[in-house]
Design a protein around this motif. Structure first.
Motif, PDB file in Angstrom:
ATOM      1  N   ASP A  76      -0.493  38.384   8.872  1.00 36.81           N
ATOM      2  CA  ASP A  76      -0.175  39.805   8.872  1.00 36.81           C
ATOM      3  C   ASP A  76      -0.961  40.545   7.787  1.00 36.81           C
ATOM      4  O   ASP A  76      -1.479  41.638   8.009  1.00 36.81           O
ATOM      5  N   ILE A  77      -1.061  39.931   6.615  1.00 37.00           N
ATOM      6  CA  ILE A  77      -1.835  40.529   5.524  1.00 37.00           C
ATOM      7  C   ILE A  77      -3.319  40.564   5.880  1.00 37.00           C
ATOM      8  O   ILE A  77      -3.995  41.582   5.711  1.00 37.00           O
ATOM      9  N   ALA A  78      -3.833  39.439   6.383  1.00 37.77           N
ATOM     10  CA  ALA A  78      -5.268  39.328   6.677  1.00 37.77           C
ATOM     11  C   ALA A  78      -5.712  40.315   7.752  1.00 37.77           C
ATOM     12  O   ALA A  78      -6.849  40.803   7.727  1.00 37.77           O
ATOM     13  N   HIS A  79      -4.826  40.645   8.691  1.00 39.76           N
ATOM     14  CA  HIS A  79      -5.192  41.555   9.776  1.00 39.76           C
ATOM     15  C   HIS A  79      -4.880  43.021   9.456  1.00 39.76           C
ATOM     16  O   HIS A  79      -5.056  43.882  10.318  1.00 39.76           O
ATOM     17  N   ALA A  80      -4.412  43.275   8.218  1.00 40.67           N
ATOM     18  CA  ALA A  80      -4.245  44.647   7.735  1.00 40.67           C
ATOM     19  C   ALA A  80      -3.426  45.519   8.686  1.00 40.67           C
ATOM     20  O   ALA A  80      -3.789  46.660   8.970  1.00 40.67           O
ATOM     21  N   GLN A  81      -2.338  44.978   9.186  1.00 44.42           N
ATOM     22  CA  GLN A  81      -1.388  45.688  10.048  1.00 44.42           C
ATOM     23  C   GLN A  81      -1.984  46.052  11.405  1.00 44.42           C
ATOM     24  O   GLN A  81      -1.437  46.889  12.115  1.00 44.42           O
ATOM     25  N   MET A  82      -3.088  45.418  11.775  1.00 47.93           N
ATOM     26  CA  MET A  82      -3.707  45.696  13.070  1.00 47.93           C
ATOM     27  C   MET A  82      -3.155  44.771  14.147  1.00 47.93           C
ATOM     28  O   MET A  82      -3.897  44.135  14.900  1.00 47.93           O
ATOM     29  N   ARG A  83      -1.831  44.662  14.206  1.00 49.63           N
ATOM     30  CA  ARG A  83      -1.169  43.862  15.227  1.00 49.63           C
ATOM     31  C   ARG A  83       0.043  44.640  15.730  1.00 49.63           C
ATOM     32  O   ARG A  83       0.639  45.427  14.974  1.00 49.63           O
ATOM     33  N   PRO A  84       0.412  44.474  16.989  1.00 48.11           N
ATOM     34  CA  PRO A  84       1.536  45.239  17.548  1.00 48.11           C
ATOM     35  C   PRO A  84       2.833  45.029  16.788  1.00 48.11           C
ATOM     36  O   PRO A  84       3.575  45.975  16.534  1.00 48.11           O
ATOM     37  N   ALA A  85       3.131  43.784  16.423  1.00 53.21           N
ATOM     38  CA  ALA A  85       4.380  43.478  15.727  1.00 53.21           C
ATOM     39  C   ALA A  85       4.072  43.131  14.281  1.00 53.21           C
ATOM     40  O   ALA A  85       3.880  41.965  13.936  1.00 53.21           O
ATOM     41  N   ASP A  86       3.998  44.143  13.454  1.00 58.55           N
ATOM     42  CA  ASP A  86       3.661  43.905  12.059  1.00 58.55           C
ATOM     43  C   ASP A  86       4.933  43.681  11.243  1.00 58.55           C
ATOM     44  O   ASP A  86       6.049  43.958  11.684  1.00 58.55           O
ATOM     45  N   ILE A  87       4.742  43.174  10.041  1.00 58.77           N
ATOM     46  CA  ILE A  87       5.841  42.889   9.122  1.00 58.77           C
ATOM     47  C   ILE A  87       5.848  43.963   8.037  1.00 58.77           C
ATOM     48  O   ILE A  87       4.794  44.356   7.542  1.00 58.77           O
ATOM     49  N   SER A  88       7.004  44.431   7.682  1.00 62.86           N
ATOM     50  CA  SER A  88       7.087  45.515   6.700  1.00 62.86           C
ATOM     51  C   SER A  88       6.626  45.038   5.330  1.00 62.86           C
ATOM     52  O   SER A  88       6.770  43.862   4.967  1.00 62.86           O
ATOM     53  N   ALA A  89       6.107  45.974   4.548  1.00 60.44           N
ATOM     54  CA  ALA A  89       5.665  45.656   3.191  1.00 60.44           C
ATOM     55  C   ALA A  89       6.843  45.176   2.340  1.00 60.44           C
ATOM     56  O   ALA A  89       6.693  44.274   1.507  1.00 60.44           O
ATOM     57  N   ALA A  90       8.004  45.760   2.565  1.00 61.21           N
ATOM     58  CA  ALA A  90       9.187  45.358   1.798  1.00 61.21           C
ATOM     59  C   ALA A  90       9.552  43.902   2.069  1.00 61.21           C
ATOM     60  O   ALA A  90       9.939  43.164   1.159  1.00 61.21           O
ATOM     61  N   THR A  91       9.422  43.485   3.334  1.00 64.50           N
ATOM     62  CA  THR A  91       9.730  42.098   3.694  1.00 64.50           C
ATOM     63  C   THR A  91       8.745  41.136   3.036  1.00 64.50           C
ATOM     64  O   THR A  91       9.133  40.085   2.504  1.00 64.50           O
ATOM     65  N   LEU A  92       7.454  41.476   3.064  1.00 60.66           N
ATOM     66  CA  LEU A  92       6.441  40.634   2.440  1.00 60.66           C
ATOM     67  C   LEU A  92       6.690  40.502   0.939  1.00 60.66           C
ATOM     68  O   LEU A  92       6.607  39.404   0.377  1.00 60.66           O
ATOM     69  N   GLU A  93       6.992  41.613   0.310  1.00 60.34           N
ATOM     70  CA  GLU A  93       7.215  41.584  -1.132  1.00 60.34           C
ATOM     71  C   GLU A  93       8.476  40.803  -1.480  1.00 60.34           C
ATOM     72  O   GLU A  93       8.480  40.006  -2.435  1.00 60.34           O
ATOM     73  N   GLU A  94       9.546  41.012  -0.730  1.00 61.19           N
ATOM     74  CA  GLU A  94      10.796  40.308  -1.006  1.00 61.19           C
ATOM     75  C   GLU A  94      10.616  38.796  -0.863  1.00 61.19           C
ATOM     76  O   GLU A  94      11.124  38.023  -1.669  1.00 61.19           O
ATOM     77  N   TYR A  95       9.849  38.381   0.130  1.00 63.02           N
ATOM     78  CA  TYR A  95       9.593  36.957   0.327  1.00 63.02           C
ATOM     79  C   TYR A  95       8.791  36.379  -0.835  1.00 63.02           C
ATOM     80  O   TYR A  95       9.135  35.320  -1.381  1.00 63.02           O
ATOM     81  N   ALA A  96       7.726  37.070  -1.214  1.00 59.40           N
ATOM     82  CA  ALA A  96       6.883  36.569  -2.299  1.00 59.40           C
ATOM     83  C   ALA A  96       7.656  36.503  -3.613  1.00 59.40           C
ATOM     84  O   ALA A  96       7.549  35.520  -4.363  1.00 59.40           O
ATOM     85  N   GLN A  97       8.457  37.505  -3.878  1.00 61.67           N
ATOM     86  CA  GLN A  97       9.156  37.576  -5.156  1.00 61.67           C
ATOM     87  C   GLN A  97      10.328  36.600  -5.256  1.00 61.67           C
ATOM     88  O   GLN A  97      10.622  36.090  -6.335  1.00 61.67           O
ATOM     89  N   ASN A  98      10.986  36.326  -4.153  1.00 61.91           N
ATOM     90  CA  ASN A  98      12.266  35.603  -4.232  1.00 61.91           C
ATOM     91  C   ASN A  98      12.323  34.260  -3.515  1.00 61.91           C
ATOM     92  O   ASN A  98      13.257  33.486  -3.744  1.00 61.91           O
ATOM     93  N   LYS A  99      11.347  33.954  -2.652  1.00 59.97           N
ATOM     94  CA  LYS A  99      11.485  32.743  -1.844  1.00 59.97           C
ATOM     95  C   LYS A  99      10.288  31.790  -1.897  1.00 59.97           C
ATOM     96  O   LYS A  99      10.449  30.585  -1.685  1.00 59.97           O
ATOM     97  N   LEU A 100       9.128  32.311  -2.169  1.00 61.28           N
ATOM     98  CA  LEU A 100       7.914  31.502  -2.045  1.00 61.28           C
ATOM     99  C   LEU A 100       7.893  30.335  -3.026  1.00 61.28           C
ATOM    100  O   LEU A 100       7.761  29.167  -2.631  1.00 61.28           O
ATOM    101  N   VAL A 101       7.988  30.621  -4.312  1.00 60.61           N
ATOM    102  CA  VAL A 101       7.936  29.557  -5.316  1.00 60.61           C
ATOM    103  C   VAL A 101       9.096  28.583  -5.140  1.00 60.61           C
ATOM    104  O   VAL A 101       8.921  27.354  -5.240  1.00 60.61           O
ATOM    105  N   GLN A 102      10.266  29.103  -4.862  1.00 57.98           N
ATOM    106  CA  GLN A 102      11.426  28.236  -4.665  1.00 57.98           C
ATOM    107  C   GLN A 102      11.212  27.275  -3.487  1.00 57.98           C
ATOM    108  O   GLN A 102      11.508  26.084  -3.575  1.00 57.98           O
ATOM    109  N   GLY A 103      10.665  27.793  -2.399  1.00 62.14           N
ATOM    110  CA  GLY A 103      10.421  26.956  -1.230  1.00 62.14           C
ATOM    111  C   GLY A 103       9.421  25.853  -1.500  1.00 62.14           C
ATOM    112  O   GLY A 103       9.632  24.693  -1.119  1.00 62.14           O
ATOM    113  N   LEU A 104       8.327  26.186  -2.174  1.00 63.24           N
ATOM    114  CA  LEU A 104       7.307  25.183  -2.496  1.00 63.24           C
ATOM    115  C   LEU A 104       7.840  24.153  -3.491  1.00 63.24           C
ATOM    116  O   LEU A 104       7.566  22.954  -3.370  1.00 63.24           O
ATOM    117  N   SER A 105       8.611  24.605  -4.461  1.00 68.42           N
ATOM    118  CA  SER A 105       9.146  23.698  -5.477  1.00 68.42           C
ATOM    119  C   SER A 105      10.129  22.703  -4.877  1.00 68.42           C
ATOM    120  O   SER A 105      10.161  21.533  -5.280  1.00 68.42           O
TER     121      SER A 105
END
Length: 404
Positions: free
Chosen positions: A367-396
């Motif tokens: 979604d990031i790489a295609h710069a919102q050029m897709r019919p079903a895009d993901i909101s910026a708030a969702t991307l940020e919330e995932y990166a801030q609160n779930k990414l590191v925890q999931g990998l760890s």
């Protein structure tokens, strides 16, 4: 070049203003600056009272050699008048102009307003601040020196660059300031008389700019290499130069060195893949701390593939063919009918969590790489919330030995 000056209502005495090895006898600092710097035009900010007291005399003093215009301003007694003065300064200067500022005869808050307006013009309208000057009549009534207050504008540049570093981790602007200081020193010929000469400032400035570019463009290998180069710059020599030529930077030098040194490996070629991956995970944490969610998701996706490569005994984890094999296995673990019976599941704590994490990371990364050029895009708030609160925890949780 334009001179923007201010007149008050004081009784200005004739004296001999001095700039370097030049002198001009006059009542008005603006006249002396005209003789020293030869501006094309002179803009004079005056209150009604100041105009009555000095305008005609100043025009006669400047004569036909210097074109002068007056701009009426209020006295700045109330807040609304303060902003009127600010507007008067800003509206008196054209975009892309070269300007000298004289604040000798300014009163109340006008010197501060002129400095702030100058900084605003520099950033917003690409105005080149040639200098900010003050005639120090009190210092020597017979031969008052002209003080160069231009560093006050530079201090605002330092403030902007510092704020950017603290909020985003980028030191591109700080590095540019350091490089510019060294360049200006030698261009001005100051090395002929100065006991201390800047030698390391530009090297250090170039290094931290390269570091910042590596961080901003998600180049973890370059970051590790550039961080090691930064540590090779002698600290004692650098501190001496910073103290002499870049005083505001003293407050940041240690923090920058500490912040960037965490990514360094003295010899990346001789380091283990595990060491490299740990440094990259530190970068991932950095992105999240600085709220750089886009970079965090991009790096997180690649880090996961690298970690599984290394766990599988693939030391050359950047090999495209070998990475593709791992990505294929990960892809088999997603979708409507995931197949968790993959060789790589023995390296993680949960095959189901791995499949879910890979599915999310892939979707968000695309979604990031295609710069919102897709019919079903993901909101910026969702991307940020995932990166801030779930990414590191999931990998760890999946690969604790690589994230500790």
């Amino acid at each position: 070049m334009q001179l923007l000056t201010v007149l008050g209502t004081g009784r200005y005495e004739k004296t001999c203003y001095t700039w370097q090895d030049k002198q001009v006898e006059t009542r008005y600092v603006a006249h002396a600056l005209c003789e020293f710097f030869q501006p094309d035009q002179v803009t004079v900010l005056v209150t009604t009272e100041a105009k009555e007291a000095h305008w005609n005399t100043l025009q006669e003093t400047l004569g036909d050699r210097f074109e002068s215009t007056d701009v009426l301003i209020p006295s700045g007694k109330v807040e609304t008048e303060v902003w009127e003065i600010f507007d008067a300064v800003v509206n008196s200067v054209e975009p892309n102009a070269k300007v000298l500022f004289d604040i000798t005869h300014a009163f109340r808050s006008i010197p501060l307003l002129v400095l702030l307006a100058a900084a605003f013009l520099q950033k917003a309208r690409n105005v080149e601040i040639v200098g900010v000057y003050y005639g120090a009549f009190e210092a020597n009534r017979e031969q008052p020196p002209i003080f160069d207050l231009t560093p006050a504008i530079k201090l605002l540049d330092w403030l902007t660059a510092t704020d950017k570093f603290l909020s985003t981790g980028s030191s591109v602007e700080l590095g540019n300031l350091l490089s510019t200081i060294q360049q200006d020193f030698y261009r001005s010929g100051k090395q002929k008389t100065s006991e201390i000469r800047p030698i390391k400032l530009r090297i250090f400035g170039d290094r931290i700019q390269a570091l910042s570019r590596s961080i901003e463009l998600v180049r973890p290998i370059d970051l590790i290499t550039e961080s090691a180069k930064l540590q090779n710059i002698p600290t004692s020599e650098l501190q001496e130069e910073v103290g002499a030529f870049a005083k505001p930077f003293e407050l940041l030098l240690t923090q920058i060195q500490n912040d960037y040194s965490q990514f360094a490996l003295i010899n990346i070629e001789q380091s283990s893949p595990q060491e490299q991956l740990q440094k990259q995970f530190l970068l991932l944490r950095w992105y999240i701390a600085k709220k750089l969610s886009c970079q965090a998701i991009l790096l997180g996706r690649e880090w996961l593939v690298s970690a599984i490569c290394i766990a599988d005994g693939i030391n050359d984890y950047r090999d495209r063919i070998k990475r593709k094999d791992i990505e294929t296995q990960l892809g088999q673990m997603t979708g409507a009918n995931p197949n968790f019976n993959q060789p790589i599941i023995k390296y993680v704590t949960s095959a189901e969590k791995l499949g879910g994490l890979w599915s999310t990371l892939t979707e968000y990364r695309n979604d990031i790489a295609h710069a919102q050029m897709r019919p079903a895009d993901i909101s910026a708030a969702t991307l940020e919330e995932y990166a801030q609160n779930k990414l590191v925890q999931g990998l760890s949780e999946l690969l604790p030995e690589f994230t500790a």
